[in-house]
Design an enzyme around this catalytic site. Structure first.
Site, PDB file in Angstrom:
ATOM      1  N   HIS A  57       1.055  -1.101   0.077  1.00 28.27           N
ATOM      2  CA  HIS A  57      -0.095   0.098   0.043  1.00 28.27           C
ATOM      3  C   HIS A  57       0.826   1.271  -0.034  1.00 28.27           C
ATOM      4  CE1 HIS A  57      -3.304   2.930   1.191  1.00 28.27           C
ATOM      5  NE2 HIS A  57      -2.279   3.120   2.094  1.00 28.27           N
TER       6      HIS A  57
ATOM      7  N   SER B 112      -3.664   1.088  -4.819  1.00 28.05           N
ATOM      8  CA  SER B 112      -3.254  -0.116  -4.271  1.00 28.05           C
ATOM      9  C   SER B 112      -4.145  -1.404  -4.050  1.00 28.05           C
ATOM     10  CB  SER B 112      -2.657   0.121  -2.946  1.00 28.05           C
ATOM     11  OG  SER B 112      -3.317   0.547  -2.173  1.00 28.05           O
TER      12      SER B 112
HETATM   13 FE    FE Z   1      -2.456   4.964   3.125  1.00 29.78          FE
END
Ligand code: FE
Ligand code: HBI
Length: 295
Positions: free
Chosen positions: A134, A201
């Protein structure tokens, strides 16, 4: 994997208590397993494929400029070479979510905290807290974009100030982060595109945010955003659309103190709200929305 070496007192801020007292670690790159590198490769290749035609030009150009590749987890030291030269930002390894003031202080000093560990194969589609994928795939690339790099530092400085003002100001400012840095959309001549890290992500949300009829897509308005609650456990009910990163910079130039004062006297908006004054790109159908749980 053995726990990475903690790095204490990496920086102290003019003799004050070490800023890095909480959880800054060296990236234990040599300790990543073949499974770790394979999780990175699978996520990287899948997202890069999904993001063609969905991510903003700035994001894709920045990610290529960072020199990341799918074949192995990037080394923070290598990325820092490119980053420092371009915008003066650097990555620091952390255990995970930091207390807000620590987080803001890092951003205010052009340091982006990146979680050192990557999710397990069984978590490939979703993980609760930000992992290395992420942070590295989602947040780091745009730090090489000078305008966005400035915005992130301004955000950090604003966060340190908001922390001094009080918890309500922090909540207002966190909404701005959520609806721009994490879940922001940007208008391009071809249509709406993604720049938010939480979206790029995520496989599902990369598709949902642009192609589902359910969510609202509304033009950026600073105070409107700072007044709007958001979702942490489902896709967003509303995505806000900027015209450009310049717009973000201009909107966050002024002192927020009077804005916090105005917002303190007003009720917040539920996440799925559409206002008459909104610039509505798409009014969501609301299909599948959870009834409660806005934060
Ligand atoms: Fe973040
Ligand atoms: N800590 N490591 C890390 N990464 C984040 O993205 C982060 C954090 N602490 C606080 C935080 N984000 C949020 O409060 C932001 O919305 C400010």
């Amino acid at each position: 994997m053995n726990q990475p070496r903690r790095v204490e007192n990496l920086h102290t801020d003019k003799g004050k208590v070490p800023v890095y007292a909480t959880g800054v670690v060296e990236q234990p790159w040599a300790d990543y397993s073949a499974v770790d590198h394979d999780v990175w490769r699978r996520l990287y290749e899948r997202q890069r494929q999904i993001l063609v035609g969905r991510a903003s030009d700035e994001f894709l150009i920045a990610q290529d400029a960072m020199g990341m590749t799918p074949d192995r987890i990037p080394k923070f030291d290598d990325l820092n070479q490119a980053l420092r030269a371009a915008t003066g930002w650097e990555l620091i390894g952390v255990e995970g979510l930091l207390p807000e003031l620590d987080f803001f202080d890092h951003l205010a000093n052009r340091r982006f905290p990146v979680t050192w560990w990557i999710r397990k194969p069984e978590q490939i589609d979703y993980i609760e807290e930000p992992d290395l994928f992420h942070d590295l795939f989602g947040h780091v690339p745009l730090l090489i974009n000078p305008l966005f790099a400035d915005y992130m530092q301004a955000y950090g400085r604003g966060g340190v100030k908001a922390h001094g003002i009080g918890p309500e100001a922090l909540v207002n400012l966190t909404r701005l982060y959520w609806y721009t840095v994490e879940f922001g959309l940007i208008k391009q001549k071809e249509g709406l595109r993604i720049y938010g890290s939480g979206i790029v992500s995520s496989k599902g949300e990369s598709i949902h945010c642009l192609e589902s009829a359910a969510p609202n897509r509304i033009g950026f308005d600073l105070e409107r955003i700072m007044r709007t609650r958001y979702r942490i456990d489902t896709y967003q009910k509303t995505y806000f659309v900027i015209d450009s990163f310049e717009q973000l910079i201009e909107a966050t130039e002024p002192d927020f103190t009077p804005i916090y004062a105005r917002l303190a006297a007003q009720d917040s908006y539920p996440a799925g709200t559409v206002l008459d004054a909104d610039q509505v790109y798409h009014r969501g159908s609301g299909e599948g929305w959870a009834g409660d749980g806005d934060v």
